[in-house]
Design an enzyme around this catalytic site. Structure first.
Site, PDB file in Angstrom:
ATOM      1  N   HIS A 193       0.455  -1.327   0.086  1.00  0.00           N
ATOM      2  CA  HIS A 193       0.688  -0.261   0.087  1.00  0.00           C
ATOM      3  C   HIS A 193       0.721   1.357   0.222  1.00  0.00           C
ATOM      4  CE1 HIS A 193      -4.039  -0.048   0.157  1.00  0.00           C
ATOM      5  NE2 HIS A 193      -4.417   0.841   0.480  1.00  0.00           N
ATOM      6  N   ASP A 197      -3.295   6.775  -2.401  1.00  0.00           N
ATOM      7  CA  ASP A 197      -4.566   6.612  -2.746  1.00  0.00           C
ATOM      8  C   ASP A 197      -4.067   6.113  -4.166  1.00  0.00           C
ATOM      9  OD1 ASP A 197      -7.340   6.742  -3.528  1.00  0.00           O
ATOM     10  OD2 ASP A 197      -7.297   8.568  -4.322  1.00  0.00           O
ATOM     11  N   ASN A 199      -3.701   2.384  -4.767  1.00  0.00           N
ATOM     12  CA  ASN A 199      -3.647   1.848  -3.930  1.00  0.00           C
ATOM     13  C   ASN A 199      -3.892   0.202  -5.017  1.00  0.00           C
ATOM     14  OD1 ASN A 199      -0.751   2.194  -2.709  1.00  0.00           O
ATOM     15  ND2 ASN A 199      -2.439   3.050  -1.808  1.00  0.00           N
TER      16      ASN A 199
END
Length: 379
Positions: A193, A197, A199
């Site tokens: 991750h 944003d 991911n």
């Protein structure tokens, strides 16, 4: 190798059987796509639009296949909001680049490439530092309850983990089947991750790139993003990501359930793509007969085919598909409407066509012939 990442599982007999069937379907598709057909371009565009639709709908960005095709062509969508259109355009740009990278003669994975793809996808969210590794911790929350379902690794570990993932992508376990490697690339990236944003979309796109680099089929024909975007499957996808990944970064090798989930998805999607390819040929031939009987120009088949497989058709799409002038395209569509094939809606710029009564009858006839997909693990 792989000590810091989630490990690739050993396949069992049922998995090897499913993998062999996927390979057979893939070879069959490759063989069938080697011949060119009039409907290939439209089918590819449909598949790409459906992959974009699937991956974005998982994140809550919903748009119709028709609107996505408009955005792909650089046109204004009819229904999608400006916000959703930006997400779709960003994702399409990244997928288009992935398509080009799949065919590139010189290629290596590197962290810069992953950051660049993330920037293409979410570059319009400048507040989310797109294309830049996250500076702090990250928590994935359940959108319904707000509960934390996953905690990513500490920010200071991310650089090392990405380096290891890239090394593995370039050199690790190259003998493993590409479907398995692609699944593990997806899993490790989504668990690292690395960005604030994008991911999930990045991990699905990386899976598509790993398969594309194998050059067996183009990304449109090997992606499972459409399959993952269907509501029932989306729930299963989150469940298996959660069960195998646990609640925080904890690399282990017990990832067979995840790989199995991906193999099943590839098998089901391949069955579906094969059906669509067969159907495309049948629909096209049928429409050719009808156009001929009506004394219309053969090129009109492409407009009717688009109206058959989509909910609606816009003049600009038909015009560019057939290389026509605006006047010619408008005239053809008017003729098709007069003969009951199409039904016009809206005015001037917002005008579009849906199936007229004759087309609706043909579509209904085809809708009857549903071939159910077979779950390869439930033999």
């Amino acid at each position: 190798m792989g000590s810091m990442l989630y490990g690739t599982p050993a396949l069992q007999t049922p998995d090897k059987t499913v993998l062999a069937e996927i390979e057979d379907m893939r070879q069959d598709l490759k063989y069938r796509l080697a011949e060119t057909h009039r409907w290939d371009g439209q089918l590819r565009r449909q598949l790409q639009a459906r992959a974009i639709q699937g991956s974005n709908s998982i994140e809550g960005y919903k748009a119709s296949v028709e609107d996505i095709q408009s955005i792909m062509a650089g046109e204004e969508p009819l229904d999608a909001s400006a916000n959703v259109a930006k997400e779709i355009a960003g994702y399409q740009q990244a997928l288009t680049y992935i398509g080009m990278l799949s065919r590139a003669s010189v290629f290596r994975y590197d962290v810069g490439l992953l950051n660049a793809l993330n920037f293409m996808m979410i570059g319009h969210h400048r507040n989310k530092t797109p294309g830049v590794i996250r500076p702090g911790g990250i928590y994935v929350r359940d959108s319904g309850t707000g509960q934390v379902v996953y905690e990513g690794p500490d920010a200071e570990l991310v650089e090392g983990l990405l380096d290891e993932l890239v090394l593995w992508l370039n050199e690790g376990e190259l003998e493993a089947p590409s479907y398995v490697r692609a699944a593990m690339a997806h899993f490790n990236l989504v668990k690292i991750h690395p960005w604030r944003d994008g991911n999930g979309r990045m991990s699905r796109a990386l899976q598509t790139l790993v398969l594309g680099r194998d050059r067996i089929l183009t990304p449109e024909f090997s992606s499972i993003e459409e399959w993952l975007g269907e509501q029932r499957t989306t729930f299963e996808y989150y469940d298996v990501l959660g069960a195998v990944g646990r609640q925080r970064w904890s690399p282990h090798g017990d990832t067979l359930d995840w790989v199995r989930f991906c193999l099943r998805a590839h098998h089901m999607q391949a069955q579906r793509v094969r059906q669509r390819l067969t159907e495309a040929g049948e629909i096209w031939m049928l429409l050719e007969e009808q156009v001929d009987a009506d004394g219309l120009n053969t090129r009109c088949v492409s407009a009717l085919y688009e109206a058959f497989v989509s909910r609606r058709l816009r003049r600009s799409r038909y015009q560019s598909d057939e290389g026509l002038s605006q006047g010619q395209a408008a005239r053809d569509l008017r003729d098709l409407a007069a003969k009951g094939w199409l039904q016009p809606y809206g005015e001037t710029k917002g005008r579009y066509y849906e199936a007229g009564p004759r087309m609706a009858a043909l579509k209904a006839d085809f809708a009857e012939r549903v071939t159910p997909l077979r779950d390869p693990y439930r033999a």
